[in-house]
Design a protein around this motif. Structure first.
Motif, short mmCIF file in Angstrom:
data_model
loop_
_atom_site.label_atom_id
_atom_site.label_comp_id
_atom_site.label_asym_id
_atom_site.label_seq_id
_atom_site.Cartn_x
_atom_site.Cartn_y
_atom_site.Cartn_z
N ARG A 57 0.82 -1.21 0.00
CA ARG A 57 0.00 0.00 0.00
C ARG A 57 0.86 1.27 0.00
N ILE A 58 1.93 1.26 0.78
CA ILE A 58 2.83 2.42 0.79
C ILE A 58 3.52 2.58 -0.56
N ASP A 65 -0.26 6.75 -6.74
CA ASP A 65 -1.51 7.41 -6.37
C ASP A 65 -1.47 8.92 -6.59
N LYS A 66 -2.61 9.45 -7.05
CA LYS A 66 -2.72 10.88 -7.37
C LYS A 66 -2.47 11.76 -6.15
N ILE A 67 -2.89 11.31 -4.99
CA ILE A 67 -2.78 12.13 -3.79
C ILE A 67 -1.32 12.43 -3.43
N PHE A 68 -0.40 11.63 -3.92
CA PHE A 68 1.01 11.80 -3.62
C PHE A 68 1.76 12.50 -4.76
N PHE A 70 1.89 15.60 -5.69
CA PHE A 70 2.57 16.84 -5.31
C PHE A 70 3.94 16.55 -4.68
N VAL A 71 4.07 15.44 -3.95
CA VAL A 71 5.36 15.09 -3.36
C VAL A 71 6.32 14.62 -4.44
N ARG A 72 5.84 13.77 -5.35
CA ARG A 72 6.70 13.32 -6.46
C ARG A 72 7.19 14.51 -7.27
N ASN A 73 6.32 15.50 -7.49
CA ASN A 73 6.70 16.66 -8.31
C ASN A 73 7.75 17.55 -7.66
N ILE A 74 7.88 17.49 -6.34
CA ILE A 74 8.92 18.24 -5.65
C ILE A 74 10.30 17.84 -6.17
N PHE A 75 10.43 16.58 -6.53
CA PHE A 75 11.73 16.05 -6.95
C PHE A 75 11.88 16.04 -8.47
N MET A 76 10.94 16.66 -9.19
CA MET A 76 10.99 16.71 -10.64
C MET A 76 11.18 18.15 -11.10
N ASP A 77 11.60 18.30 -12.35
CA ASP A 77 11.72 19.61 -12.97
C ASP A 77 10.51 19.85 -13.86
N LEU A 78 9.88 21.01 -13.69
CA LEU A 78 8.73 21.39 -14.49
C LEU A 78 9.23 21.83 -15.87
N GLN A 79 8.67 21.23 -16.92
CA GLN A 79 9.05 21.56 -18.29
C GLN A 79 8.13 22.67 -18.82
N GLU A 100 10.19 6.50 -8.42
CA GLU A 100 9.57 5.89 -9.59
C GLU A 100 9.83 4.39 -9.71
N CYS A 101 10.77 3.88 -8.95
CA CYS A 101 11.11 2.46 -8.99
C CYS A 101 10.33 1.72 -7.89
N ILE A 102 9.40 0.86 -8.28
CA ILE A 102 8.58 0.18 -7.27
C ILE A 102 9.42 -0.76 -6.41
#
Length: 151
Positions: A57-58, A65-68, A70-79, A100-102
């Motif tokens: 689940r984690i 999951d969509k709810i997370f 915003f956290v994933r995007n913190i570590f990405m660069d906006l194009q 991104e690696c399960i």
């Protein structure tokens, strides 16, 4: 090996070392060193199933999951087109690759899940809630699969 590759190798090594230190600390904390780890032998298949479901689940939460998001995007660069990509290098790239690696996320998620399960009753409750949520996810996926087959 270019500087980006060397930089990432350093960050990956640091994160691997951090994980190893956390693993040793959790083990040492839960077992009082090497004196007492009898609790490892009282694990039964139900404990393993609960821990596996909670970890699943984690992993699902962190990687998909969509709810997370915003956290994933913190570590990405906006194009410019509004999409997100992993940074070229640095700590943010390492974290983005872990997220991104399960398999990587599963390993990192299992450690706090197992630690919480054994450290206190409230931790056991938290892990049980995650396990029940995972079982609910499986039932939902199963019902969707049955619905598709029936069409």
């Amino acid at each position: 090996m270019n500087s980006n590759t060397k930089d990432q190798a350093v960050w990956n090594a640091l994160f691997s070392l951090l994980f190893l230190l956390l693993l040793i600390s959790a083990f040492w904390g839960l077992t009082n060193g090497l004196d007492s780890f009898k609790w490892l032998y009282v694990l039964d298949s139900m404990d393993i199933a609960i821990l596996a479901l909670a970890t699943f689940r984690i992993v699902r939460l962190v990687t998909f999951d969509k709810i997370f998001t915003f956290v994933r995007n913190i570590f990405m660069d906006l194009q410019e087109d509004g999409s997100y990509e992993k940074p070229e290098r640095g700590i943010r790239r390492t974290v983005a690759e872990l997220i991104e690696c399960i398999w990587c996320t599963g390993l990192w998620a299992a450690l706090p899940i197992v630690t919480l399960y054994f450290i206190a009753d409230i931790g056991r409750f938290f892990v049980l809630v995650l396990a029940v949520a995972a079982l609910g996810s499986f039932l939902q996926l199963f019902s969707q699969m049955v619905g598709r087959i029936g069409k």
